[in-house]
Design a protein around this motif. Sequence first.
Motif, PDB file in Angstrom:
ATOM      1  N   ASN A  93      16.156 -17.182  39.413  1.00 22.36           N
ATOM      2  CA  ASN A  93      17.303 -16.567  40.087  1.00 22.36           C
ATOM      3  C   ASN A  93      17.650 -15.210  39.481  1.00 22.36           C
ATOM      4  O   ASN A  93      18.025 -14.274  40.193  1.00 22.36           O
ATOM      5  CB  ASN A  93      18.515 -17.496  40.024  1.00 22.36           C
TER       6      ASN A  93
ATOM      7  N   TRP B  64       8.559 -15.671  42.061  1.00 22.25           N
ATOM      8  CA  TRP B  64       8.579 -15.771  43.518  1.00 22.25           C
ATOM      9  C   TRP B  64       7.206 -15.577  44.140  1.00 22.25           C
ATOM     10  O   TRP B  64       7.065 -15.619  45.365  1.00 22.25           O
ATOM     11  CB  TRP B  64       9.604 -14.789  44.073  1.00 22.25           C
TER      12      TRP B  64
ATOM     13  N   ARG C 102       8.035 -20.033  47.456  1.00 19.97           N
ATOM     14  CA  ARG C 102       9.128 -19.328  48.124  1.00 19.97           C
ATOM     15  C   ARG C 102      10.495 -19.762  47.613  1.00 19.97           C
ATOM     16  O   ARG C 102      11.489 -19.057  47.802  1.00 19.97           O
ATOM     17  CB  ARG C 102       9.041 -19.565  49.636  1.00 19.97           C
ATOM     18  N   HIS C 103      10.542 -20.939  47.007  1.00 20.89           N
ATOM     19  CA  HIS C 103      11.808 -21.427  46.444  1.00 20.89           C
ATOM     20  C   HIS C 103      11.535 -22.166  45.139  1.00 20.89           C
ATOM     21  O   HIS C 103      11.895 -23.326  44.985  1.00 20.89           O
ATOM     22  CB  HIS C 103      12.534 -22.336  47.438  1.00 20.89           C
TER      23      HIS C 103
ATOM     24  N   ASN D 213      13.081 -21.784  42.561  1.00 19.96           N
ATOM     25  CA  ASN D 213      14.382 -22.126  41.976  1.00 19.96           C
ATOM     26  C   ASN D 213      14.836 -23.520  42.396  1.00 19.96           C
ATOM     27  O   ASN D 213      15.534 -24.207  41.644  1.00 19.96           O
ATOM     28  CB  ASN D 213      15.432 -21.084  42.355  1.00 19.96           C
ATOM     29  N   TYR D 214      14.438 -23.960  43.589  1.00 18.54           N
ATOM     30  CA  TYR D 214      14.791 -25.309  44.028  1.00 18.54           C
ATOM     31  C   TYR D 214      14.119 -26.360  43.139  1.00 18.54           C
ATOM     32  O   TYR D 214      14.712 -27.398  42.836  1.00 18.54           O
ATOM     33  CB  TYR D 214      14.368 -25.533  45.481  1.00 18.54           C
TER      34      TYR D 214
ATOM     35  N   GLU E  30      15.275 -25.832  52.324  1.00 22.60           N
ATOM     36  CA  GLU E  30      14.177 -24.861  52.381  1.00 22.60           C
ATOM     37  C   GLU E  30      13.697 -24.674  53.810  1.00 22.60           C
ATOM     38  O   GLU E  30      13.391 -23.549  54.235  1.00 22.60           O
ATOM     39  CB  GLU E  30      13.027 -25.342  51.484  1.00 22.60           C
TER      40      GLU E  30
ATOM     41  N   ASP F 159      16.186 -22.534  55.617  1.00 27.58           N
ATOM     42  CA  ASP F 159      16.060 -21.150  55.170  1.00 27.58           C
ATOM     43  C   ASP F 159      14.822 -20.498  55.781  1.00 27.58           C
ATOM     44  O   ASP F 159      14.852 -19.329  56.175  1.00 27.58           O
ATOM     45  CB  ASP F 159      15.986 -21.110  53.644  1.00 27.58           C
TER      46      ASP F 159
ATOM     47  N   ARG G 200       5.893 -23.766  49.377  1.00 32.76           N
ATOM     48  CA  ARG G 200       7.317 -23.738  49.719  1.00 32.76           C
ATOM     49  C   ARG G 200       8.208 -23.874  48.485  1.00 32.76           C
ATOM     50  O   ARG G 200       9.101 -23.064  48.252  1.00 32.76           O
ATOM     51  CB  ARG G 200       7.646 -24.861  50.707  1.00 32.76           C
ATOM     52  N   ILE G 201       7.985 -24.942  47.694  1.00 30.58           N
ATOM     53  CA  ILE G 201       8.842 -25.203  46.534  1.00 30.58           C
ATOM     54  C   ILE G 201       8.015 -25.398  45.266  1.00 30.58           C
ATOM     55  O   ILE G 201       8.173 -24.656  44.295  1.00 30.58           O
ATOM     56  CB  ILE G 201       9.741 -26.439  46.772  1.00 30.58           C
TER      57      ILE G 201
END
Length: 482
Positions: A338, A373, A377-378, A380-381, A451, A454, A476-477
Motif C-alpha cells: 500500500n 504490484w 493486481r491486489h 495487498n489483499y 477483487e 474492483d 489477481r491476488i
Amino acid sequence: MPHSEPHYEFGGPLGTAAITVGLPVLLYFFRFACNDVAGCPVPSLLSPSTLDWETLKGEIGWPQGGVWDLCSWQVMGVVLAYYLVSLVLWRILPANETLGTKLVHHGRPLKYRLNAFSSSLVQLAAVAIGTYYHGADFVVWTYMTDNYIQILTANVLIAYGISIFLYAYSFTVNTNYPNDDLRELAEGGDTGNVMYDFYIGRELNPRVTLPLIGEVDIKTWLEMRPGLTGWMLLDLAFVAQQYRNYGYVTDSILFVTAVQAYYVLDGQYNESHVLSMMDIITDGMGFMLTFGDIVWVPFLYSTQCRYLATYPLHLGWASIAAVSAVFTLGLYIFRASNTQKRVFRTNPQDPSVANLSYIQTKRGTRLLTAGWWGMSRHINYFGDWLQASPFSLPTGVAGYRVLAAGSAAATSSVFTTRDGREVVQGDARGWGMIFTYFYVLYFAILLVHRERRDDAMCAKKYGADWAQYKKTVRWRILPWVY
C-alpha cells in the motif's frame, strides 16, 4: 433515475433478501451452538439423529422466556447510550478535518471530521481505570458477557432501523445535479428494486444534522467507531470472563486480543485512508454496510476470544512465535504494498518507485506493473488476509464439551472452572473450527469478491488499457495460485 438494465450483485433481489435475513440468524446460531453451557458445538449437534428440542434448549442455553428474552429494553437503552457516547466524543475531541475524493456529479469533495483513534483511547482508558479498581468483576465486563445475546439483538435492531431510515431518507436526494448539499445516489444502489436497493444502499454518503452534535457523516461514523471499538471491548470482556472462570489468563486469548486491538487501532489511527476505499467512494449506505459495521464485525470477529474464554488453550512460546511470524509477514506485505502504491501516486519521482514500469492510460493515470504490484493486481489483499489469519490460529484444533464436576476422566487436558465444571475436547475436537475459523474463510471470500468488483469497475473505467494491464499482471491476488 433507476438504471434500465440494472447490474445485480450478491444474487440480486433474492440473494440480498436471503442475506438480510440470514446473517442475523447465523450470528444467533454461532452464539447458541458454541457456548459455555454445554460445548462448542453443543453435543446434540454431533448426534443429529437423536436431536430433540427439549434437550437442545438446555444445551444452547435457550432463555426461559423464549424468543422475547432475546431482547431487553434495558439493554437497548445501554447500547443506545454507548452510541451516544461515541457521538459526543466525535464532537468534542480534537479532530483532523480532511477532504475526501471528488464526488462524481459535483466535482467537489466532502469534508470529514476524523478522530476515531482518540475516541477509542478515551473509552479504553475509562474501562482500564474501572478494571484497575474492580478487576475482572468490573461492571462493564460482567454486563457484556451476561447480556451478550441481548446486546447482539439490540445492535441487530439498530442496524435494521438505521437501514430503513437510510432507504427512506435517500428519496429526499435532489438528483438534478449538482445540488446545494452535495448529496448523490450510489450508482449500484439505484436499481429501482426495493429489496436490492435497501441492501446495497441508495445514497452514497448520507449525512444528518443532530441537535448539539451537528452534521454527521453516517457512513464513516459507523464504519470507524461503534463497531470497531465495540469489537475491542467484547474481546476484553471475554478476557475478563476467562479470568473469572479459571483464575488466570492464557497466552492464546491475550495474543488474539492484542493483534485484533492492533488491527482496529491501526485502522483508526490511519482513518483518513478509508476515504479512498470502495466502501466510501462507490458503495451506497444500506443494510450491507450498516449491519457489517455494527453487528457483523464486533460479534463475529470476537468469536475466537469468546471461545477461548471457555477453553483456555495454552500455546507456549514456540506457537506464539509462529503465529506472530504469520501476522508480521501479512502486516509487512499489506503495509509495504500500500505504501508503494501511495508513493507512486503522490510522488512518482521518489527513488523507491521512479524506475518501476507502468502503463500510461488514456485517462491520464498510470497503472503500476512492477514491484509489489507486478506480482498481482491486489497483493495487498493477500497481506490483509494473512495478517488476519492469526485471529483464528490460536484456537488450535478447536472444539470442547462442558461437563459437570467429576464427569471427566483424570487427564491433563481437562480444564476445571472455579465453579467445578470440567471442560474437555472429547468428540467435539475439530468441530469447533467451524466457528473459530469461519472468519478466515469468510474474509477470503470477501476479498475475492471485492477483487472481482474492483476488476469490473476498472474494466469500465480504463477499457483497453485495463485489458493490457491484466495481460501484464496476470495474477489477481496470490501469485501462481489465484
